[in-house]
Write a protein that holds these residues in place. Structure first.
Motif, PDB file in Angstrom:
ATOM      1  N   PHE A  97       0.817  -1.209   0.000  1.00  0.00           N
ATOM      2  CA  PHE A  97       0.000   0.000   0.000  1.00  0.00           C
ATOM      3  C   PHE A  97       0.856   1.266   0.000  1.00  0.00           C
ATOM      4  CE2 PHE A  97      -2.629  -3.304   1.806  1.00  0.00           C
ATOM      5  CZ  PHE A  97      -3.869  -3.084   1.216  1.00  0.00           C
ATOM      6  N   TYR A  98       0.401   2.241  -0.778  1.00  0.00           N
ATOM      7  CA  TYR A  98       0.989   3.585  -0.770  1.00  0.00           C
ATOM      8  C   TYR A  98       0.152   4.460   0.160  1.00  0.00           C
ATOM      9  CZ  TYR A  98       1.965   8.393  -2.201  1.00  0.00           C
ATOM     10  OH  TYR A  98       2.283   9.728  -2.188  1.00  0.00           O
ATOM     11  N   GLY A  99       0.817   5.249   0.996  1.00  0.00           N
ATOM     12  CA  GLY A  99       0.064   6.134   1.877  1.00  0.00           C
ATOM     13  C   GLY A  99       0.948   6.901   2.833  1.00  0.00           C
ATOM     14  N   THR A 117      -9.426  -0.586  -4.369  1.00  0.00           N
ATOM     15  CA  THR A 117      -8.379   0.441  -4.465  1.00  0.00           C
ATOM     16  C   THR A 117      -7.637   0.662  -3.155  1.00  0.00           C
ATOM     17  OG1 THR A 117     -10.096   2.102  -4.042  1.00  0.00           O
ATOM     18  CG2 THR A 117      -9.465   1.699  -6.347  1.00  0.00           C
ATOM     19  N   GLY A 118      -8.191   0.207  -2.018  1.00  0.00           N
ATOM     20  CA  GLY A 118      -7.527   0.419  -0.738  1.00  0.00           C
ATOM     21  C   GLY A 118      -8.507   0.607   0.407  1.00  0.00           C
ATOM     22  N   PHE A 119      -8.078   1.323   1.429  1.00  0.00           N
ATOM     23  CA  PHE A 119      -8.901   1.508   2.621  1.00  0.00           C
ATOM     24  C   PHE A 119      -8.459   2.769   3.362  1.00  0.00           C
ATOM     25  CE2 PHE A 119      -5.151  -0.882   3.876  1.00  0.00           C
ATOM     26  CZ  PHE A 119      -4.719  -0.200   5.002  1.00  0.00           C
ATOM     27  N   SER A 120      -9.308   3.218   4.276  1.00  0.00           N
ATOM     28  CA  SER A 120      -8.955   4.317   5.179  1.00  0.00           C
ATOM     29  C   SER A 120      -8.663   3.767   6.560  1.00  0.00           C
ATOM     30  CB  SER A 120     -10.101   5.335   5.274  1.00  0.00           C
ATOM     31  OG  SER A 120     -10.233   6.057   4.072  1.00  0.00           O
ATOM     32  N   SER A 131      -9.291  13.511   5.551  1.00  0.00           N
ATOM     33  CA  SER A 131      -9.428  12.168   4.972  1.00  0.00           C
ATOM     34  C   SER A 131      -8.391  11.901   3.882  1.00  0.00           C
ATOM     35  CB  SER A 131     -10.840  11.989   4.398  1.00  0.00           C
ATOM     36  OG  SER A 131     -11.109  12.980   3.413  1.00  0.00           O
ATOM     37  N   ALA A 132      -7.912  12.965   3.224  1.00  0.00           N
ATOM     38  CA  ALA A 132      -6.926  12.786   2.147  1.00  0.00           C
ATOM     39  C   ALA A 132      -5.660  12.103   2.642  1.00  0.00           C
ATOM     40  CB  ALA A 132      -6.581  14.142   1.532  1.00  0.00           C
ATOM     41  N   TYR A 133      -5.370  12.255   3.941  1.00  0.00           N
ATOM     42  CA  TYR A 133      -4.152  11.669   4.506  1.00  0.00           C
ATOM     43  C   TYR A 133      -4.393  10.281   5.108  1.00  0.00           C
ATOM     44  CZ  TYR A 133      -2.272  16.441   4.210  1.00  0.00           C
ATOM     45  OH  TYR A 133      -1.851  17.667   3.781  1.00  0.00           O
ATOM     46  N   ASN A 134      -5.612   9.836   5.138  1.00  0.00           N
ATOM     47  CA  ASN A 134      -5.935   8.592   5.831  1.00  0.00           C
ATOM     48  C   ASN A 134      -6.135   7.388   4.915  1.00  0.00           C
ATOM     49  OD1 ASN A 134      -5.820   9.762   8.362  1.00  0.00           O
ATOM     50  ND2 ASN A 134      -8.007  10.242   8.431  1.00  0.00           N
ATOM     51  N   PHE A 135      -6.110   7.608   3.595  1.00  0.00           N
ATOM     52  CA  PHE A 135      -6.378   6.512   2.669  1.00  0.00           C
ATOM     53  C   PHE A 135      -5.081   5.835   2.241  1.00  0.00           C
ATOM     54  CE2 PHE A 135      -7.741   4.363  -1.206  1.00  0.00           C
ATOM     55  CZ  PHE A 135      -8.964   3.843  -0.805  1.00  0.00           C
ATOM     56  N   TYR A 136      -5.106   4.516   2.202  1.00  0.00           N
ATOM     57  CA  TYR A 136      -3.956   3.703   1.790  1.00  0.00           C
ATOM     58  C   TYR A 136      -4.315   2.976   0.491  1.00  0.00           C
ATOM     59  CZ  TYR A 136      -1.871   4.983   6.173  1.00  0.00           C
ATOM     60  OH  TYR A 136      -1.337   5.722   7.200  1.00  0.00           O
ATOM     61  N   TYR A 137      -3.524   3.245  -0.558  1.00  0.00           N
ATOM     62  CA  TYR A 137      -3.829   2.771  -1.905  1.00  0.00           C
ATOM     63  C   TYR A 137      -3.153   1.432  -2.197  1.00  0.00           C
ATOM     64  CZ  TYR A 137      -5.354   7.597  -2.703  1.00  0.00           C
ATOM     65  OH  TYR A 137      -6.003   8.816  -2.623  1.00  0.00           O
ATOM     66  N   ASN A 138      -3.955   0.455  -2.581  1.00  0.00           N
ATOM     67  CA  ASN A 138      -3.420  -0.845  -2.970  1.00  0.00           C
ATOM     68  C   ASN A 138      -2.694  -0.688  -4.304  1.00  0.00           C
ATOM     69  OD1 ASN A 138      -3.133  -3.560  -3.980  1.00  0.00           O
ATOM     70  ND2 ASN A 138      -4.649  -4.186  -2.454  1.00  0.00           N
ATOM     71  N   THR A 139      -1.419  -1.033  -4.347  1.00  0.00           N
ATOM     72  CA  THR A 139      -0.621  -0.768  -5.546  1.00  0.00           C
ATOM     73  C   THR A 139      -1.107  -1.549  -6.772  1.00  0.00           C
ATOM     74  OG1 THR A 139       0.999  -2.457  -4.897  1.00  0.00           O
ATOM     75  CG2 THR A 139       1.449  -0.185  -4.240  1.00  0.00           C
ATOM     76  N   THR A 140      -1.863  -2.621  -6.549  1.00  0.00           N
ATOM     77  CA  THR A 140      -2.344  -3.400  -7.697  1.00  0.00           C
ATOM     78  C   THR A 140      -3.484  -2.699  -8.428  1.00  0.00           C
ATOM     79  OG1 THR A 140      -3.926  -4.660  -6.350  1.00  0.00           O
ATOM     80  CG2 THR A 140      -1.700  -5.569  -6.610  1.00  0.00           C
ATOM     81  N   ARG A 141      -4.118  -1.715  -7.753  1.00  0.00           N
ATOM     82  CA  ARG A 141      -5.245  -1.010  -8.369  1.00  0.00           C
ATOM     83  C   ARG A 141      -5.057   0.506  -8.373  1.00  0.00           C
ATOM     84  NH1 ARG A 141      -9.940  -4.184  -8.609  1.00  0.00           N
ATOM     85  NH2 ARG A 141     -10.813  -2.405  -9.730  1.00  0.00           N
ATOM     86  N   ASP A 142      -3.869   0.942  -8.106  1.00  0.00           N
ATOM     87  CA  ASP A 142      -3.576   2.373  -8.002  1.00  0.00           C
ATOM     88  C   ASP A 142      -3.232   2.940  -9.382  1.00  0.00           C
ATOM     89  OD1 ASP A 142      -2.781   4.919  -7.317  1.00  0.00           O
ATOM     90  OD2 ASP A 142      -1.139   4.307  -6.012  1.00  0.00           O
ATOM     91  N   GLU A 143      -4.010   3.915  -9.844  1.00  0.00           N
ATOM     92  CA  GLU A 143      -3.809   4.489 -11.180  1.00  0.00           C
ATOM     93  C   GLU A 143      -2.445   5.160 -11.333  1.00  0.00           C
ATOM     94  OE1 GLU A 143      -7.713   6.193 -13.037  1.00  0.00           O
ATOM     95  OE2 GLU A 143      -7.748   6.646 -10.889  1.00  0.00           O
ATOM     96  N   PHE A 144      -1.885   5.638 -10.242  1.00  0.00           N
ATOM     97  CA  PHE A 144      -0.589   6.309 -10.297  1.00  0.00           C
ATOM     98  C   PHE A 144       0.578   5.328 -10.373  1.00  0.00           C
ATOM     99  CE2 PHE A 144      -3.164   9.620  -8.387  1.00  0.00           C
ATOM    100  CZ  PHE A 144      -2.640  10.798  -8.902  1.00  0.00           C
ATOM    101  N   TYR A 145       0.344   4.114  -9.931  1.00  0.00           N
ATOM    102  CA  TYR A 145       1.466   3.220  -9.635  1.00  0.00           C
ATOM    103  C   TYR A 145       2.049   2.522 -10.856  1.00  0.00           C
ATOM    104  CZ  TYR A 145       4.350  -0.403  -7.591  1.00  0.00           C
ATOM    105  OH  TYR A 145       5.408  -1.209  -7.277  1.00  0.00           O
ATOM    106  N   THR A 146       3.367   2.577 -10.948  1.00  0.00           N
ATOM    107  CA  THR A 146       4.154   1.657 -11.776  1.00  0.00           C
ATOM    108  C   THR A 146       5.402   1.327 -10.964  1.00  0.00           C
ATOM    109  OG1 THR A 146       5.466   3.365 -12.898  1.00  0.00           O
ATOM    110  CG2 THR A 146       3.374   2.732 -13.940  1.00  0.00           C
ATOM    111  N   LYS A 147       5.884   0.139 -11.105  1.00  0.00           N
ATOM    112  CA  LYS A 147       7.062  -0.292 -10.360  1.00  0.00           C
ATOM    113  C   LYS A 147       8.258   0.606 -10.671  1.00  0.00           C
ATOM    114  CE  LYS A 147       9.585  -3.115  -7.842  1.00  0.00           C
ATOM    115  NZ  LYS A 147       9.432  -3.166  -6.378  1.00  0.00           N
TER     116      LYS A 147
END
Length: 366
Positions: A97-99, A117-120, A131-147
């Motif tokens: 998770f990204y967060g 996409t993740g959870f709070s 709330s913007a700081y409380n969400f953790y993004y699952n990297t498998t479904r994160d639109e921003f993410y690339t390895k």
């Protein structure tokens, strides 16, 4: 279920009233409650943006995300982490998770509703925080993410979001009747991204506004080489700017610089937007002293999500972020370091404004 990473967790804490004082603390492993997960913090980015979090820790509640006590605090960072222990039926070991993470080796979270996409995090002390700081993004479904772009994301994802919102805010308000824009601490990463976005918009829409920069002698060559600013001057040369109607975007937080700019431009000084605190020791003791308007990104995120729709906001941001990642790759470099052995030096260099502007500090736990 758990994956062993640390038997004893470590975290870096700073004195809330004297940021030059710090300490390391150890935390023995404890059992998770039902519904909790433990995340091993793989790596996080650190920049002057994090110094701003520390300086606004009391007034904006940044110390409250990872509370210690009234004397010591933990500076928040943005990072990637892996689940190493889970007492939550919907979250599995190894998920990433990204967060928002502490300067530490691990973090215990209490996920609320789990989406693809993740959870709070729903720990009681965080429910009253933005709330913007409380969400953790699952990297498998994160639109921003690339390895391949992980390091860029760690440095620029939170900063670019602020720049993106700032550009929209300035254009929406037509630069508050100003003709040109002046950006202080122009080598700071959020300032550079803002200049990039303004220049791009100007070229696309055939606008005529100029983008000017104030920076230190040390960073003058870098800022000039970027090609985002029309005029770049050292603080000592402020008086050589032409007196056009100006909108000032201040990343320095330096009351003296703010006053000198206002004195130079006089009636041409149309607006002062306060964003960062790179020069944190020269900040105004009271916001009213600066006579500026404080820009708070979470409030703008709410506004833009309502205006464009959440999906629309995300789509615009992701597209713009990807374009900037390519453009900045020509000058942006990264320094990958071990958290436990190197963070003290990175922290102090960043605090003193001595960490190279063209480098992004990436701290990893091993």
């Amino acid at each position: 279920m758990k994956i062993r990473k640390f038997f004893v967790g470590i975290q870096f804490e700073v004195n809330r009233s004297d940021l030059r004082k710090f300490r390391w603390t150890n935390h023995p492993e404890s059992e998770l409650k039902d519904g909790q997960i433990k995340i091993f913090i793989d790596k996080f980015g650190f920049s002057s943006n994090n110094v701003t979090y520390a300086n606004l820790g009391n007034s904006f509640g940044y110390w409250n995300f990872f509370p210690v006590d009234n004397v010591w605090g933990i500076i928040p960072t943005w990072g990637f982490g892996t689940v190493i222990e889970s007492n939550h039926k919907e979250i599995s070991l190894g998920e990433r998770f990204y967060g928002y993470y502490p300067t530490a080796s691990h973090l215990v979270l209490e996920p609320g509703k789990v989406r693809p996409t993740g959870f709070s995090d729903t720990k009681e002390h965080r429910t009253k925080l933005p709330s913007a700081y409380n969400f953790y993004y699952n990297t498998t479904r994160d639109e921003f993410y690339t390895k391949e772009s992980e390091d860029f994301q760690l440095i620029y994802r939170p900063l670019f979001t602020t720049s993106f919102l700032l550009e929209s805010y300035l254009l929406e308000n037509q630069f508050f009747t100003a003709k040109d824009v002046l950006i202080t601490s122009a080598s700071s990463k959020t300032a550079i991204a803002l200049a990039y976005l303004l220049k791009l918009n100007r070229e696309k829409n055939h606008f005529s506004f100029k983008i000017h920069a104030l920076t230190s002698n040390r960073n003058l060559s870098l800022v000039q080489s970027l090609g985002y600013y029309d005029k770049v001057k050292c603080y000592e040369d402020l008086g050589s700017f032409d007196k056009s109607d100006i909108c000032v975007v201040d990343f320095s937080g330096n009351e003296k610089i703010q006053s000198e700019i206002k004195l130079h431009f006089g009636s041409h000084h149309k607006h002062l937007c306060l964003v960062g605190m790179v020069h944190w020791e020269e900040q105004a003791q009271d916001q009213k002293e600066s006579q500026g308007v404080l820009f708070f990104a979470p409030a703008e995120i709410k506004k833009k999500s309502k205006q464009w729709g959440l999906a629309g906001f995300q789509e615009k941001l992701v597209h713009s972020f990807g374009a900037y990642a390519k453009d900045s790759s020509t000058w942006m470099k990264y320094k990958n370091l071990d958290f436990s052995s190197s963070f003290e030096n990175v922290y102090l260099e960043t605090l003193e404004g001595k960490f190279p502007a063209e480098l992004g500090a990436i701290l990893s736990n091993s």
